[in-house]
Scaffold this motif. Structure first.
Motif, short mmCIF file in Angstrom:
data_model
loop_
_atom_site.label_atom_id
_atom_site.label_comp_id
_atom_site.label_asym_id
_atom_site.label_seq_id
_atom_site.Cartn_x
_atom_site.Cartn_y
_atom_site.Cartn_z
N MET A 50 43.58 -6.71 36.49
CA MET A 50 44.71 -7.14 35.68
C MET A 50 45.14 -6.02 34.73
O MET A 50 46.34 -5.71 34.61
N GLY A 51 44.17 -5.37 34.09
CA GLY A 51 44.50 -4.25 33.20
C GLY A 51 45.13 -3.09 33.94
O GLY A 51 46.09 -2.48 33.46
N GLY A 52 44.62 -2.79 35.12
CA GLY A 52 45.18 -1.71 35.92
C GLY A 52 46.59 -2.01 36.39
O GLY A 52 47.47 -1.14 36.36
N CYS A 53 46.82 -3.26 36.79
CA CYS A 53 48.13 -3.67 37.28
C CYS A 53 49.19 -3.50 36.19
O CYS A 53 50.23 -2.89 36.41
N THR A 54 48.90 -4.01 34.99
CA THR A 54 49.88 -3.91 33.91
C THR A 54 50.01 -2.47 33.41
O THR A 54 51.10 -2.03 33.05
N ALA A 55 48.91 -1.71 33.40
CA ALA A 55 48.99 -0.31 32.96
C ALA A 55 49.91 0.51 33.87
O ALA A 55 50.72 1.30 33.39
N ILE A 56 49.80 0.29 35.18
CA ILE A 56 50.68 1.00 36.12
C ILE A 56 52.14 0.65 35.84
O ILE A 56 53.01 1.53 35.81
N ASP A 57 52.41 -0.64 35.62
CA ASP A 57 53.77 -1.07 35.29
C ASP A 57 54.29 -0.36 34.04
O ASP A 57 55.39 0.19 34.04
N VAL A 58 53.51 -0.42 32.98
CA VAL A 58 53.95 0.11 31.68
C VAL A 58 54.16 1.62 31.75
O VAL A 58 55.18 2.14 31.28
N VAL A 59 53.23 2.34 32.35
CA VAL A 59 53.38 3.80 32.48
C VAL A 59 54.64 4.13 33.28
O VAL A 59 55.43 4.99 32.89
N SER A 60 54.85 3.43 34.39
CA SER A 60 56.03 3.68 35.23
C SER A 60 57.32 3.46 34.45
O SER A 60 58.23 4.30 34.48
N MET A 61 57.38 2.34 33.72
CA MET A 61 58.61 2.06 32.96
C MET A 61 58.82 3.05 31.82
O MET A 61 59.95 3.49 31.58
N LEU A 62 57.75 3.42 31.12
CA LEU A 62 57.89 4.37 30.01
C LEU A 62 58.34 5.74 30.52
O LEU A 62 59.14 6.42 29.86
N LYS A 63 57.84 6.14 31.67
CA LYS A 63 58.29 7.42 32.25
C LYS A 63 59.77 7.35 32.63
O LYS A 63 60.51 8.29 32.40
N LEU A 102 57.80 8.02 20.03
CA LEU A 102 57.85 6.81 20.84
C LEU A 102 58.84 5.81 20.26
O LEU A 102 58.89 5.60 19.05
N ASN A 103 59.62 5.20 21.12
CA ASN A 103 60.57 4.17 20.73
C ASN A 103 59.85 2.82 20.87
O ASN A 103 59.59 2.36 21.98
N LYS A 104 59.54 2.20 19.73
CA LYS A 104 58.77 0.95 19.72
C LYS A 104 59.43 -0.13 20.57
O LYS A 104 58.76 -0.86 21.31
N ALA A 105 60.74 -0.25 20.48
CA ALA A 105 61.47 -1.28 21.23
C ALA A 105 61.32 -1.07 22.74
O ALA A 105 61.17 -2.03 23.50
N LEU A 106 61.34 0.19 23.19
CA LEU A 106 61.19 0.46 24.62
C LEU A 106 59.77 0.16 25.09
O LEU A 106 59.57 -0.35 26.21
N VAL A 107 58.78 0.47 24.26
CA VAL A 107 57.40 0.17 24.62
C VAL A 107 57.21 -1.34 24.70
O VAL A 107 56.63 -1.87 25.65
N GLU A 108 57.74 -2.06 23.71
CA GLU A 108 57.64 -3.52 23.71
C GLU A 108 58.33 -4.12 24.93
O GLU A 108 57.83 -5.06 25.54
N ARG A 109 59.45 -3.57 25.31
CA ARG A 109 60.20 -4.06 26.48
C ARG A 109 59.40 -3.82 27.76
O ARG A 109 59.32 -4.69 28.63
N ALA A 110 58.77 -2.66 27.88
CA ALA A 110 57.96 -2.35 29.07
C ALA A 110 56.79 -3.32 29.18
O ALA A 110 56.50 -3.85 30.27
N VAL A 111 56.11 -3.59 28.06
CA VAL A 111 54.99 -4.52 28.06
C VAL A 111 55.47 -5.93 28.42
O VAL A 111 54.85 -6.62 29.24
N SER A 112 56.58 -6.35 27.84
CA SER A 112 57.11 -7.68 28.12
C SER A 112 57.52 -7.84 29.58
O SER A 112 57.26 -8.87 30.21
#
Length: 140
Positions: A50-63, A102-112
């Motif tokens: 689960m941690g790996g799945c979401t980490a891949i998503d978040v890294v991809s979106m932040l990039k 880092l843009n906090k709003a973009l990080v929050e959006r990626a996590v959401s």
């Protein structure tokens, strides 16, 4: 889309799992069920997935958002039911994102987006567990 896995018993509660990609991991049980504590427990592996799945998503979106990230770490703390099946009843994820400007709003959006739309593992765990998250930004 199908995925495959094969689990082979080695000894005691020691197992070797091979995914359809050909990669393997080992799993073991606690001493009270015949294990020797040689590897992660299967339920820990589920949590790591689960941690790996979401980490891949978040890294991809932040990039894609051109965030200057230096590191992303996801720490998970889970509680399990007392009775069998001892499913996860709550999972808290703490995302620590290190980077520059880092843009906090973009990080929050990626996590959401990972939590609500993209992470298949989170979607499955949410069937039995309350899933919450926290975001920690570390400017470097």
């Amino acid at each position: 889309m199908s995925t495959t896995a094969k689990i082979s018993w080695v000894d005691g509660a020691l197992l070797v799992a091979e995914g359809g990609s050909g990669h393997t991991i080992t799993m073991d049980g606690a001493a009270d069920i015949g294990g020797r504590n040689l590897a992660s427990r299967p339920m820990e592996v589920l949590l790591m997935g689960m941690g790996g799945c979401t980490a891949i998503d978040v890294v991809s979106m932040l990039k894609k958002q051109r965030q200057d990230i230096e590191g992303v770490e996801v720490s998970l703390v889970a509680e399990r039911a007392d009775d069998h099946p001892k499913v996860y009843t709550s999972v808290k994820l703490v995302y620590t994102v290190r980077g520059r400007k880092l843009n906090k709003a973009l990080v929050e959006r990626a996590v959401s987006l990972s939590d609500e739309k993209y992470c298949s593992a989170t979607a499955m765990v949410k069937k039995t567990a309350a899933v919450t998250h926290e975001i920690v930004l570390v400017e470097i």
